[in-house]
Scaffold this motif. Structure first.
Motif, PDB file in Angstrom:
ATOM      1  N   GLY A 194       0.838  -1.191   0.000  1.00 49.77           N
ATOM      2  CA  GLY A 194       0.000   0.000   0.000  1.00 49.77           C
ATOM      3  C   GLY A 194       0.869   1.235   0.000  1.00 49.77           C
ATOM      4  N   ASP A 195       0.649   2.097   0.982  1.00 46.15           N
ATOM      5  CA  ASP A 195       1.434   3.333   1.088  1.00 46.15           C
ATOM      6  C   ASP A 195       2.615   3.195   2.040  1.00 46.15           C
ATOM      7  N   ILE A 196       2.841   1.987   2.550  1.00 44.72           N
ATOM      8  CA  ILE A 196       3.856   1.796   3.582  1.00 44.72           C
ATOM      9  C   ILE A 196       5.044   1.019   3.034  1.00 44.72           C
ATOM     10  N   GLU A 197       6.258   1.507   3.331  1.00 42.42           N
ATOM     11  CA  GLU A 197       7.470   0.780   2.994  1.00 42.42           C
ATOM     12  C   GLU A 197       7.962   0.032   4.225  1.00 42.42           C
ATOM     13  N   LEU A 198       8.313  -1.222   4.027  1.00 40.62           N
ATOM     14  CA  LEU A 198       8.784  -2.055   5.119  1.00 40.62           C
ATOM     15  C   LEU A 198      10.188  -2.552   4.809  1.00 40.62           C
ATOM     16  N   ASP A 199      11.063  -2.516   5.818  1.00 42.82           N
ATOM     17  CA  ASP A 199      12.393  -3.091   5.693  1.00 42.82           C
ATOM     18  C   ASP A 199      12.355  -4.531   6.188  1.00 42.82           C
ATOM     19  N   ILE A 200      12.835  -5.441   5.365  1.00 44.70           N
ATOM     20  CA  ILE A 200      12.882  -6.855   5.712  1.00 44.70           C
ATOM     21  C   ILE A 200      14.343  -7.255   5.852  1.00 44.70           C
ATOM     22  N   GLU A 201      14.744  -7.655   7.039  1.00 46.03           N
ATOM     23  CA  GLU A 201      16.122  -8.076   7.259  1.00 46.03           C
ATOM     24  C   GLU A 201      16.210  -9.599   7.177  1.00 46.03           C
ATOM     25  N   TYR A 202      17.169 -10.068   6.406  1.00 45.77           N
ATOM     26  CA  TYR A 202      17.410 -11.505   6.284  1.00 45.77           C
ATOM     27  C   TYR A 202      18.666 -11.888   7.079  1.00 45.77           C
ATOM     28  N   TRP A 203      18.530 -12.938   7.877  1.00 42.72           N
ATOM     29  CA  TRP A 203      19.637 -13.404   8.709  1.00 42.72           C
ATOM     30  C   TRP A 203      19.761 -14.918   8.611  1.00 42.72           C
ATOM     31  N   SER A 204      20.983 -15.393   8.700  1.00 39.08           N
ATOM     32  CA  SER A 204      21.221 -16.827   8.809  1.00 39.08           C
ATOM     33  C   SER A 204      21.087 -17.245  10.267  1.00 39.08           C
ATOM     34  N   ILE A 205      20.445 -18.368  10.502  1.00 36.62           N
ATOM     35  CA  ILE A 205      20.309 -18.849  11.883  1.00 36.62           C
ATOM     36  C   ILE A 205      21.673 -19.136  12.484  1.00 36.62           C
ATOM     37  N   ASN A 206      22.662 -19.465  11.630  1.00 30.71           N
ATOM     38  CA  ASN A 206      24.014 -19.737  12.131  1.00 30.71           C
ATOM     39  C   ASN A 206      24.633 -18.511  12.791  1.00 30.71           C
ATOM     40  N   VAL A 207      24.325 -17.330  12.255  1.00 32.51           N
ATOM     41  CA  VAL A 207      24.842 -16.093  12.845  1.00 32.51           C
ATOM     42  C   VAL A 207      24.300 -15.914  14.258  1.00 32.51           C
ATOM     43  N   ILE A 208      23.020 -16.191  14.444  1.00 33.61           N
ATOM     44  CA  ILE A 208      22.399 -16.042  15.766  1.00 33.61           C
ATOM     45  C   ILE A 208      22.966 -17.063  16.739  1.00 33.61           C
ATOM     46  N   GLU A 209      23.173 -18.280  16.263  1.00 31.27           N
ATOM     47  CA  GLU A 209      23.761 -19.320  17.124  1.00 31.27           C
ATOM     48  C   GLU A 209      25.166 -18.915  17.573  1.00 31.27           C
ATOM     49  N   ASP A 210      25.969 -18.405  16.645  1.00 33.97           N
ATOM     50  CA  ASP A 210      27.327 -17.968  16.989  1.00 33.97           C
ATOM     51  C   ASP A 210      27.297 -16.787  17.949  1.00 33.97           C
ATOM     52  N   LEU A 211      26.341 -15.890  17.734  1.00 32.98           N
ATOM     53  CA  LEU A 211      26.211 -14.711  18.585  1.00 32.98           C
ATOM     54  C   LEU A 211      25.885 -15.117  20.028  1.00 32.98           C
ATOM     55  N   ILE A 212      24.956 -16.021  20.192  1.00 36.02           N
ATOM     56  CA  ILE A 212      24.582 -16.471  21.528  1.00 36.02           C
ATOM     57  C   ILE A 212      25.719 -17.252  22.175  1.00 36.02           C
ATOM     58  N   GLU A 213      26.452 -18.002  21.374  1.00 35.65           N
ATOM     59  CA  GLU A 213      27.604 -18.730  21.916  1.00 35.65           C
ATOM     60  C   GLU A 213      28.659 -17.761  22.438  1.00 35.65           C
ATOM     61  N   ARG A 214      28.959 -16.721  21.664  1.00 29.65           N
ATOM     62  CA  ARG A 214      29.923 -15.706  22.118  1.00 29.65           C
ATOM     63  C   ARG A 214      29.439 -15.010  23.383  1.00 29.65           C
ATOM     64  N   LEU A 215      28.157 -14.721  23.406  1.00 27.80           N
ATOM     65  CA  LEU A 215      27.562 -14.055  24.560  1.00 27.80           C
ATOM     66  C   LEU A 215      27.699 -14.918  25.807  1.00 27.80           C
ATOM     67  N   THR A 216      27.470 -16.215  25.655  1.00 24.51           N
ATOM     68  CA  THR A 216      27.525 -17.145  26.782  1.00 24.51           C
ATOM     69  C   THR A 216      28.951 -17.334  27.276  1.00 24.51           C
ATOM     70  N   ILE A 217      29.876 -17.542  26.343  1.00 27.51           N
ATOM     71  CA  ILE A 217      31.266 -17.795  26.709  1.00 27.51           C
ATOM     72  C   ILE A 217      31.870 -16.617  27.468  1.00 27.51           C
ATOM     73  N   THR A 218      31.501 -15.405  27.057  1.00 27.07           N
ATOM     74  CA  THR A 218      32.087 -14.197  27.661  1.00 27.07           C
ATOM     75  C   THR A 218      31.211 -13.592  28.751  1.00 27.07           C
ATOM     76  N   ASN A 219      30.186 -14.315  29.157  1.00 29.79           N
ATOM     77  CA  ASN A 219      29.278 -13.833  30.212  1.00 29.79           C
ATOM     78  C   ASN A 219      28.622 -12.504  29.853  1.00 29.79           C
ATOM     79  N   GLY A 220      28.338 -12.348  28.554  1.00 25.85           N
ATOM     80  CA  GLY A 220      27.594 -11.178  28.103  1.00 25.85           C
ATOM     81  C   GLY A 220      28.432 -10.001  27.668  1.00 25.85           C
TER      82      GLY A 220
END
Length: 261
Positions: A84-110
């Protein structure tokens, strides 16, 4: 999940948007993709100008075509679609990136991840998956089992203490304007830390004070009033700069001490 779905449906309806029409506009979605919608209304925030953010998480991005898409960081691509009259941004991500991100977060205690990366994880935490498949279920499982709130709270605490230390050092050498800038940021982070400690994490600076104030300072009226007077309504000039700074530094320390529970 039912509450989240109701919120999403209400926001879409108010904007004359249809979930099916939006999904049909996405160029690279398969039945295995996880589609996440986020709006500030899911956190009890938002206003008529609030956007809907859409994230598509892919199990396999081997054949992903990002030609013509904007890119940043580890994001595969940002697609702009018009409904319609609205523009939407769609972000595409690999699930592997999220898994690696959470792993880094966990290993370094955030401590290892950037605020932008943490905001992405918060979108998954607060957002609503429109479909259930192994990708969406995997992401929700990772968020649930990673002690995500504790990890992100640790990171916010580090930021608050870092800005506090910087402010103290600048204050000690008479760099009062620099000390004031750092103190204001420290107070923001202290409010953000209290929000996270009480199960309402949000890293967007425009919402931090609103969340803290709307929740009544989580029962500590004295800290809340001092925060309001110094962070929101304070008048600073050359004559009172030093005394205001002293009060701010005292408040920062008291807010940090209040989070040790």
């Amino acid at each position: 999940m039912i509450v989240k779905e109701k919120v999403i449906n209400k926001v879409l309806s108010d904007k004359n948007l249809s979930l099916k029409v939006i999904v049909d506009k996405l160029s690279q979605v398969t039945e295995n993709s996880g589609i996440l919608l986020y709006t500030s209304f899911l956190e009890g925030l938002g206003n008529k100008n609030s956007d809907i953010d859409i994230y598509v998480f892919l199990e396999d991005n081997q054949n992903f075509n990002n030609q013509g898409m904007r890119r940043y960081g580890d994001c595969l691509g940002v697609e702009v679609v018009r409904v319609g009259d609205i523009e939407l941004d769609i972000e595409y991500w690999s699930i592997n990136v999220i898994e690696d991100l959470i792993e880094r977060l966990t290993i370094t205690n955030g401590l290892a991840c950037s605020y932008e990366e943490l905001k992405l994880l918060l979108r998954i935490y607060h957002g609503f998956f429109t479909n259930q498949n192994k990708v969406s279920e995997r992401l929700l499982y990772l968020i649930k089992t990673s002690h995500f709130l504790e990890l992100i709270t640790n990171r916010i605490s580090l930021e608050a203490r870092s800005y506090c230390d910087d402010s103290l050092k600048m204050f000690e050498v008479g760099e009062y304007i620099l000390a004031l800038d750092c103190a204001r940021r420290a107070l923001w982070e202290c409010a953000s830390l209290l929000n996270a400690k009480n199960g309402k994490p949000n890293l967007k600076s425009k919402w931090i004070s609103k969340i803290y104030i709307n929740n009544g300072g989580y029962g500590d009226q004295e800290l809340l009033e001092r925060y309001m007077n110094l962070q929101i309504y304070s008048t600073v000039n050359k004559q009172n700069l030093k005394s205001v700074l002293q009060n701010m530094l005292s408040l920062i320390q008291d807010m940090l001490n209040s989070t040790v529970f």
